[in-house]
Structures are given as structure tokens and as C-alpha cells.
Design a protein around this motif. Sequence first.
Motif, PDB file in Angstrom:
ATOM      1  N   HIS A 198      15.217  -3.169  -0.520  1.00 41.18           N
ATOM      2  CA  HIS A 198      14.809  -1.704   0.006  1.00 41.18           C
ATOM      3  C   HIS A 198      13.537  -1.931   0.433  1.00 41.18           C
ATOM      4  O   HIS A 198      12.515  -2.020  -0.586  1.00 41.18           O
ATOM      5  N   ILE A 199      13.359  -1.902   1.591  1.00 43.20           N
ATOM      6  CA  ILE A 199      12.032  -2.085   2.362  1.00 43.20           C
ATOM      7  C   ILE A 199      11.313  -0.884   2.893  1.00 43.20           C
ATOM      8  O   ILE A 199      12.004  -0.400   3.917  1.00 43.20           O
ATOM      9  N   PHE A 200      10.201  -0.292   2.613  1.00 39.03           N
ATOM     10  CA  PHE A 200       9.628   0.973   3.021  1.00 39.03           C
ATOM     11  C   PHE A 200       8.434   0.613   3.914  1.00 39.03           C
ATOM     12  O   PHE A 200       7.550  -0.301   3.431  1.00 39.03           O
ATOM     13  N   ILE A 201       8.476   0.892   5.230  1.00 42.37           N
ATOM     14  CA  ILE A 201       7.353   0.562   6.086  1.00 42.37           C
ATOM     15  C   ILE A 201       6.648   1.771   6.804  1.00 42.37           C
ATOM     16  O   ILE A 201       7.518   2.836   6.958  1.00 42.37           O
ATOM     17  N   HIS A 202       5.611   1.657   7.265  1.00 45.20           N
ATOM     18  CA  HIS A 202       4.842   2.534   8.276  1.00 45.20           C
ATOM     19  C   HIS A 202       4.556   1.684   9.351  1.00 45.20           C
ATOM     20  O   HIS A 202       3.766   0.658   9.475  1.00 45.20           O
ATOM     21  N   PHE A 203       4.813   2.433  10.673  1.00 40.48           N
ATOM     22  CA  PHE A 203       4.616   1.553  11.696  1.00 40.48           C
ATOM     23  C   PHE A 203       3.234   2.082  12.144  1.00 40.48           C
ATOM     24  O   PHE A 203       2.708   2.801  12.065  1.00 40.48           O
ATOM     25  N   ASN A 204       2.553   0.607  12.789  1.00 42.00           N
ATOM     26  CA  ASN A 204       1.185   0.701  13.117  1.00 42.00           C
ATOM     27  C   ASN A 204       1.215   1.439  14.607  1.00 42.00           C
ATOM     28  O   ASN A 204       2.058   1.177  15.629  1.00 42.00           O
ATOM     29  N   ALA A 205       0.239   2.344  14.788  1.00 43.83           N
ATOM     30  CA  ALA A 205       0.513   3.232  15.858  1.00 43.83           C
ATOM     31  C   ALA A 205       0.128   2.579  17.382  1.00 43.83           C
ATOM     32  O   ALA A 205       0.709   2.913  18.250  1.00 43.83           O
ATOM     33  N   ASN A 206      -0.718   1.304  17.092  1.00 41.57           N
ATOM     34  CA  ASN A 206      -1.072   0.618  18.386  1.00 41.57           C
ATOM     35  C   ASN A 206       0.098  -0.497  18.688  1.00 41.57           C
ATOM     36  O   ASN A 206       0.024  -1.447  19.605  1.00 41.57           O
ATOM     37  N   CYS A 207       1.299  -0.303  17.934  1.00 43.34           N
ATOM     38  CA  CYS A 207       2.351  -1.473  18.130  1.00 43.34           C
ATOM     39  C   CYS A 207       3.557  -0.660  18.362  1.00 43.34           C
ATOM     40  O   CYS A 207       4.694  -1.353  18.010  1.00 43.34           O
ATOM     41  N   ILE A 208       3.657   0.335  18.833  1.00 41.21           N
ATOM     42  CA  ILE A 208       5.112   1.033  18.798  1.00 41.21           C
ATOM     43  C   ILE A 208       5.839   0.411  20.063  1.00 41.21           C
ATOM     44  O   ILE A 208       7.193   0.261  19.723  1.00 41.21           O
TER      45      ILE A 208
END
Length: 473
Positions: A33-43
Motif C-alpha cells: 500500500h503506497i500513500f503519495i502526495h502529488f507535487n504541485a509543480n508536477c501535475i
Amino acid sequence: MKPVDPKAFATDRILKNLQGNTIKGHGREHTTHIFIHFNANCIPAVKEWVRSFAEDNLTSSKKQLEEREAFKKEDKPGGLFSALFLSAAGYKALGFTDVQTKFSDPAFKAGLKARRTQTNDPTTNKWEEGYRHESHAMILLADDDPKRMGNFTKVLLDVLDKFSRIDVVEYGDAIRNSALAGIEHFGYVDGTSQPLFLKDEIESYEQLHGVTLSPPSPNLKFDPSADTNLILIPDPYVTPHPEKPSFGSYFVFRKLEQNVRAFKEAEEKVGKKLFPNLGDESKRELAGAYLVGRFEDGSPVLMDDEDSILNSASFNNFDYSNDPSGGRCPHFAHIRKANPRRDAFDKSKTMARRGIPFGHRNVDTELDPIAKQTPESGVGLLFMSYQASIETQFEFIQQSWANSAGFPTGGTGIDPIIGQSAAGAPSSERTYKLPQAYGTPVPGVEATFDQFVTMKGGEYFFAPSITFLKSLV
């Protein structure tokens, strides 16, 4: 809606666009199970990856059920399973500013951290560090081949690191008893009472229990069949199309740590109170059965004061109508609190549960270890569930049933397994009276238990349709 028949043409169209693990568990022995947070400058890169991952890797319900059929007929194991979930914050990070109007479930829109007081969860500073961050997505991988899953995970993490922050990576591993039934770390068969959506599962239930559901036979006590609207809703970001239906499901993830030693010590202590005489040691496991509602092998304590009933790990045709006093299965027993089995209202609150144990045990449960050989921390359950509404299903069960000392009757106490007291709640919420004589609730043996299960973090997600993920722009 009729039971789901994967061979029916109309159903086939739905299953192609529905992520797997929803109407039927993926059935693999190991998970990541991998929890991630998207980088705002890489959408833009995030969206490109999502489209590619959905096209190349996501497991549809159709593919999962085809692999299930191949396993049943040819003993051919399925391949790597994968699924992708988005939180409300994740949708917003991807540029969907209308999440509040597109989705109807207030729990999902607020997120688990904001809703923790609804379920009496610990304050977030007591959660494991990775879960304190804002999660945008969770990726679920599952396989019977841990090496194959591990190699895939390594490559995937390298890719994800280019456009996101990786907050948590969890690993689950099934535990099985000698009968090959799945169990949790306290040693009890888990996942027995599930809603059944598939035609063949419902037929198997009828055959196993010697009942008919439609029309209901006189000996039918519990009907586990369910309409898919119990867990599925139309994907709010896909325009309805009669030829290509697109459904999704609200998804709950919670990491629940189990203090196995405390549970076993409590079980032994109360067992001795119930059966103090030498020669009665084997009867003391009734104490744990009173708390859970089943013996370790799955036998419902409602049916007998001993385990090993026929088809114990699968037996589910019972209700509590013949035990109004709670003398056979106490009102506080976990399975009675979480699934009262009274009527259609109770049935509407159920969820499709898909949990798997985490953590390592030094002494196998099959060896029947004493309390001092069991872990106090580091093991537990990765709880997962699918539902059409987090607020009216998962949260309702946790808040109004498990956490309520007055449910179903005054003085019942909270659920001794998953119940969580509110701050400042009286200790009487965790004081119970176990039947001294099976079938008779009074006089009872009084016992107070500490909390055996601690919530360490989690999040509310949505499992989007594959159509949405493939066309993300």
C-alpha cells in the motif's frame, strides 16, 4: 438488481470499467500500500502517469473475475493486482475544484483527519508520522508472488518519486489456520460475514447452509446477498453512458494495531473466572468467544458453547432472534455490535471489507502460544472497506454501534475489539458482564478491559472508474 453474473453481456460492460477488489476481494496473499502526495509543480506529469498506469496496470473487475475462474478450473494463479484511489484532496490537487459539489458524501469530502471526532479516533499527533501528512492517492498492489510484487514496487517507487512525495509504504500478509481460513492476529477467523454480490457465491451459500434465498426457505436466518448499490455509485466525473456504465466506490483505509498480549491475558484471566476448576482449562476459550462472538475457528458462540461446528469458518446462517437476553452471544460481542442482523436497515449499513494483517509474529498462531509469547505492538490489521457512503455505513457502524455503550441496550458497553471511547468517557464503557452459565446472562462475571486495538492512521478515498482514470486530462 439481480446477483452479478460475470458472463452476462450487460454486466460485462460494467465490470470492464470497474476497478477490481470491489464486488469480490482480490484473493492474493500479499499486499503493498503506497500513500503519495502529488507535487504541485508536477501535475501534468502526474496525470500522464495516472493515464498510463490505468491503461497498463489497473486490474478491472472483469479481469479479476476471469483470473478467479481460471484458478478455480485450472488452479492457475492470477497475476499482479493493482488499484488506485484518490482522496478529496487528491482530486483538488489534480485541478478538480468542484469536488464539494460533485461528491455527496460529507465524510469523504472532509477527509479522515477532519472526521476523527465522529469515530473517536486518536488525535493526529498520535498517528504514525507518515499518516499525519495529506495523502492524495493510495496505490494497492497484491500478489501471491511476493518477489514479483517487490520488483514491481521498486520500479514504481522510482517513478512516483519523480512527481510526488511518498509518505507511507505498508505491507500486508495473509495469515491462515490449519483449515486454510484467513485469520487475524488475535487468532480468529476473519471476514466471514461479507455481503455477497456474485451469483455463484450466493448459490454456494445456499448449498452450504441448505437454504434458499429467493423465495426464502423456512430455515433461512440470514441473507447475505446484496445489491451492488450497497458499495457502488456512478462515477461523478464521468458522463453517464448506457453502453459504458462507469462506477466507483468510497474506500476507507485504517491501520489498526493489535495488542495481542493484552487480549490473550484478558482472555486467560476471564477464562479462569468462568471455569476455575482443574480439568476445565479447555473451556476457557469461551471467554474470547464471548468478546468476539465467534470461536477462533469461526464457530458462532450463539450456536454452542464449544467450537468446531460443521463448516465453522464459513457458517453464517444465524441471527440473534433466539437470544434476546445475550446469554449465548453477549450484546457487546464484536460481531453482534458490528452486524446486529435484525432487519433491512442493519443490512443497509454493511460494507465490503477487504482487510489484511500486517506485522510479524515470532510464534505461529497454530502453536497456540501463551500470552507472553504474543506481541504487544507492531502487528495488526490494514482495514479496508468499500461502501456507497462512508458517513452512513462505515462511520455509522463505528459511531452508533461499536462506540456506543448503549447499543443495542443500555449498559451494553462499547465493542471490546474495535470500540473507541470519547475523551473523558467513564471506564464503565469497558466493563462487561460475561455469562457465568452459557445461555443465562445473569449472574455474570464482571470484567473490565483496556483497549486492545489502536488506530494508527488512515484516510478516506474514492476508487474511481477506470474510464475516468484513463481519460484524465
